[in-house]
Motif scaffolding. Structure first.
Motif, PDB file in Angstrom:
ATOM      1  N   UNK A 144      -5.651  -0.493  15.081  1.00 58.78           N
ATOM      2  CA  UNK A 144      -4.439   0.073  14.472  1.00 58.78           C
ATOM      3  C   UNK A 144      -4.392  -0.112  12.964  1.00 58.78           C
ATOM      4  N   UNK A 145      -4.687  -1.310  12.496  1.00 60.00           N
ATOM      5  CA  UNK A 145      -4.566  -1.551  11.056  1.00 60.00           C
ATOM      6  C   UNK A 145      -5.715  -0.950  10.251  1.00 60.00           C
ATOM      7  N   UNK A 146      -6.787  -0.556  10.924  1.00 58.06           N
ATOM      8  CA  UNK A 146      -7.809   0.242  10.230  1.00 58.06           C
ATOM      9  C   UNK A 146      -7.284   1.662  10.023  1.00 58.06           C
ATOM     10  N   UNK A 147      -6.575   2.161  11.011  1.00 57.86           N
ATOM     11  CA  UNK A 147      -6.010   3.516  10.940  1.00 57.86           C
ATOM     12  C   UNK A 147      -4.754   3.564  10.073  1.00 57.86           C
ATOM     13  N   UNK A 148      -3.999   2.457  10.070  1.00 60.40           N
ATOM     14  CA  UNK A 148      -2.738   2.370   9.319  1.00 60.40           C
ATOM     15  C   UNK A 148      -2.812   1.137   8.413  1.00 60.40           C
ATOM     16  N   UNK A 149      -3.546   1.210   7.298  1.00 62.57           N
ATOM     17  CA  UNK A 149      -3.774   0.018   6.480  1.00 62.57           C
ATOM     18  C   UNK A 149      -2.504  -0.669   5.966  1.00 62.57           C
ATOM     19  N   UNK A 150      -1.413   0.040   5.902  1.00 61.80           N
ATOM     20  CA  UNK A 150      -0.156  -0.563   5.455  1.00 61.80           C
ATOM     21  C   UNK A 150       0.774  -0.857   6.627  1.00 61.80           C
ATOM     22  N   UNK A 151       0.219  -0.873   7.828  1.00 65.39           N
ATOM     23  CA  UNK A 151       1.023  -1.141   9.022  1.00 65.39           C
ATOM     24  C   UNK A 151       1.486  -2.582   9.087  1.00 65.39           C
ATOM     25  N   UNK A 152       2.431  -2.837   9.974  1.00 67.11           N
ATOM     26  CA  UNK A 152       3.055  -4.154  10.113  1.00 67.11           C
ATOM     27  C   UNK A 152       2.079  -5.187  10.683  1.00 67.11           C
ATOM     28  N   UNK A 153       2.086  -6.357  10.086  1.00 68.71           N
ATOM     29  CA  UNK A 153       1.400  -7.514  10.636  1.00 68.71           C
ATOM     30  C   UNK A 153       2.102  -8.777  10.153  1.00 68.71           C
ATOM     31  N   UNK A 154       2.104  -9.783  10.990  1.00 67.31           N
ATOM     32  CA  UNK A 154       2.648 -11.083  10.581  1.00 67.31           C
ATOM     33  C   UNK A 154       1.534 -12.130  10.591  1.00 67.31           C
ATOM     34  N   UNK A 155       0.301 -11.680  10.673  1.00 69.86           N
ATOM     35  CA  UNK A 155      -0.847 -12.582  10.744  1.00 69.86           C
ATOM     36  C   UNK A 155      -1.556 -12.663   9.399  1.00 69.86           C
TER      37      UNK A 155
END
Length: 163
Positions: A144-155
């Motif tokens: 997901x974060x490769x496809x959406x580099x500005x996507x949500x993460x708390x890690x």
């Protein structure tokens, strides 16, 4: 191929865990999915009791289960019950899904090391759960974060090694 193994962990939203683990030495593949819950064929909208987990395929000649767990405890907060960042509920619990007694013992050993380090303000509440079926998440959640580099993460990496 005899050195290729799998590990199953959960530490909050699976997107961020996958993104950080994919670049670690010895990690050959990552998949996000659901584990430890009540229903077969869970989905993002229907996974009662399942944790958002990650299946890590690794080369045991390059890294170890213990090293994977060390990194796991560095990138999520293991002291919050059923919560990581803004995400709340049992889907976001901190859990290690052990496949045998050796993994269970190693997991407990690492938890003890983490607790004794006092790097976290409280002891880990990470559960040790026997491995159950890992259900791969829908394609839109993989990488997901490769496809959406500005996507949500708390890690993120919080500490250097515990080991």
């Amino acid at each position: 191929m005899e050195n290729i193994k799998k590990a199953y962990i959960a530490g909050g939203c699976f997107w961020g865990m996958e993104e950080l683990f994919r670049t670690q030495t010895g990690i050959k593949d990552t998949e996000v999915g659901y584990i430890g819950g009540e229903n077969d064929n869970p989905t993002y909208r229907n996974h009662p009791g399942h944790a958002e987990g990650i299946e890590i395929t690794y080369d045991a000649s390059e890294t170890s289960f213990k090293n994977i767990l060390d990194y796991f405890f560095r990138i999520h907060n293991p002291t919050t019950i059923d919560q990581q960042g803004n995400d709340k509920g049992s889907s976001y619990r901190s859990a290690i899904f052990y496949q045998n007694d050796e993994e269970k013992e190693t997991a407990q050993e690492v938890i003890d090391i983490v607790d004794k380090s006092n790097k976290w303000k409280a002891d880990a509440v990470t559960t040790l759960e026997p491995y159950s079926t890992f259900w791969q998440a829908e394609p839109e959640h993989q990488d997901y974060l490769l496809k959406q580099p500005n996507g949500y993460t708390c890690h993120f990496e919080r500490f250097d090694t515990f080991l």
